[in-house]
Write a protein that holds these residues in place. Structure first.
Motif, PDB file in Angstrom:
ATOM      1  N   ASP A  94       0.803  -1.217   0.000  1.00 20.08           N
ATOM      2  CA  ASP A  94       0.000   0.000   0.000  1.00 20.08           C
ATOM      3  C   ASP A  94       0.840   1.272   0.000  1.00 20.08           C
ATOM      4  N   GLU A  95       2.149   1.133   0.207  1.00 18.82           N
ATOM      5  CA  GLU A  95       3.008   2.311   0.264  1.00 18.82           C
ATOM      6  C   GLU A  95       3.123   2.944  -1.122  1.00 18.82           C
ATOM      7  N   LEU A  96       2.954   4.239  -1.177  1.00 19.68           N
ATOM      8  CA  LEU A  96       3.042   4.977  -2.425  1.00 19.68           C
ATOM      9  C   LEU A  96       4.460   5.479  -2.614  1.00 19.68           C
ATOM     10  N   ASN A  97       5.048   5.164  -3.760  1.00 23.03           N
ATOM     11  CA  ASN A  97       6.380   5.663  -4.068  1.00 23.03           C
ATOM     12  C   ASN A  97       6.214   6.969  -4.855  1.00 23.03           C
ATOM     13  N   GLU A  98       6.241   8.081  -4.130  1.00 21.66           N
ATOM     14  CA  GLU A  98       6.024   9.385  -4.749  1.00 21.66           C
ATOM     15  C   GLU A  98       7.112   9.745  -5.754  1.00 21.66           C
ATOM     16  N   LEU A 115       6.265   8.258  -9.036  1.00 22.43           N
ATOM     17  CA  LEU A 115       5.097   8.961  -9.567  1.00 22.43           C
ATOM     18  C   LEU A 115       5.511  10.288 -10.203  1.00 22.43           C
ATOM     19  N   LYS A 130      -4.002   9.414  -9.487  1.00 23.82           N
ATOM     20  CA  LYS A 130      -3.458   8.974  -8.198  1.00 23.82           C
ATOM     21  C   LYS A 130      -2.787  10.159  -7.506  1.00 23.82           C
ATOM     22  N   GLU A 152      -3.755  11.961  -3.961  1.00 24.06           N
ATOM     23  CA  GLU A 152      -2.785  12.120  -2.869  1.00 24.06           C
ATOM     24  C   GLU A 152      -2.626  13.579  -2.460  1.00 24.06           C
ATOM     25  N   ASN A 204      -1.064   0.987  -5.817  1.00 17.90           N
ATOM     26  CA  ASN A 204       0.266   1.495  -5.493  1.00 17.90           C
ATOM     27  C   ASN A 204       1.383   0.521  -5.855  1.00 17.90           C
ATOM     28  N   HIS A 205       1.151  -0.756  -5.634  1.00 18.08           N
ATOM     29  CA  HIS A 205       2.211  -1.737  -5.898  1.00 18.08           C
ATOM     30  C   HIS A 205       2.434  -1.988  -7.388  1.00 18.08           C
ATOM     31  N   ILE A 256       2.676   0.761  -9.602  1.00 21.50           N
ATOM     32  CA  ILE A 256       3.167   2.014 -10.172  1.00 21.50           C
ATOM     33  C   ILE A 256       4.456   1.789 -10.965  1.00 21.50           C
TER      34      ILE A 256
END
Length: 127
Positions: free
Chosen positions: A12-16, A19, A59, A63, A113-114, A116
């Protein structure tokens, strides 16, 4: 000796960073209107890449608290991007089958998220 627990990642961690790196060449987000502002380079993308970049932009907008949610139906996505519905519908369906997008029971799509990094690779591979 390696520990198997080192393989565990937070899905669930978003890698900004990924992105931003993926989106910045193609579009920006208006700080006053929240509108997508497409760069010239966006026009050079094929319809699949445009769809993926736009889905990642949603996305980012979510955010940034510009959109309530990142999920979107094909008609709204067509309106948002200017890509025709006749192109969007088969693209999002195909991207779901490829495992790059997911779809809810209401027919709305999003990039988990996983996934991206996979989406980023797809956009860069087709360049």
């Amino acid at each position: 000796m390696s520990d198997l627990k080192d393989l565990l990642v937070d899905e669930d961690e978003l890698n900004e960073d990924i992105l931003v790196e993926t989106l910045q060449p193609y579009l920006g987000i208006g700080d006053q209107t929240g509108s997508l502002i497409f760069e010239k380079k966006f026009d050079d993308l094929n319809s699949e890449q445009k769809t993926l970049v736009s889905m990642l932009a949603l996305k980012a907008m979510h955010e940034l608290d510009i959109r309530e949610e990142e999920k979107i139906g094909p008609t709204e996505l067509a309106d948002l991007t200017g890509i025709s519905e006749g192109t969007i519908y088969p693209k999002v369906s195909g991207l779901e089958k490829e495992g790059l997008l997911e779809k809810d029971d209401e027919g709305r799509y999003w990039v988990p998220n996983h996934k991206i990094k996979r989406v980023q690779n797809q956009v860069k591979t087709d360049e």
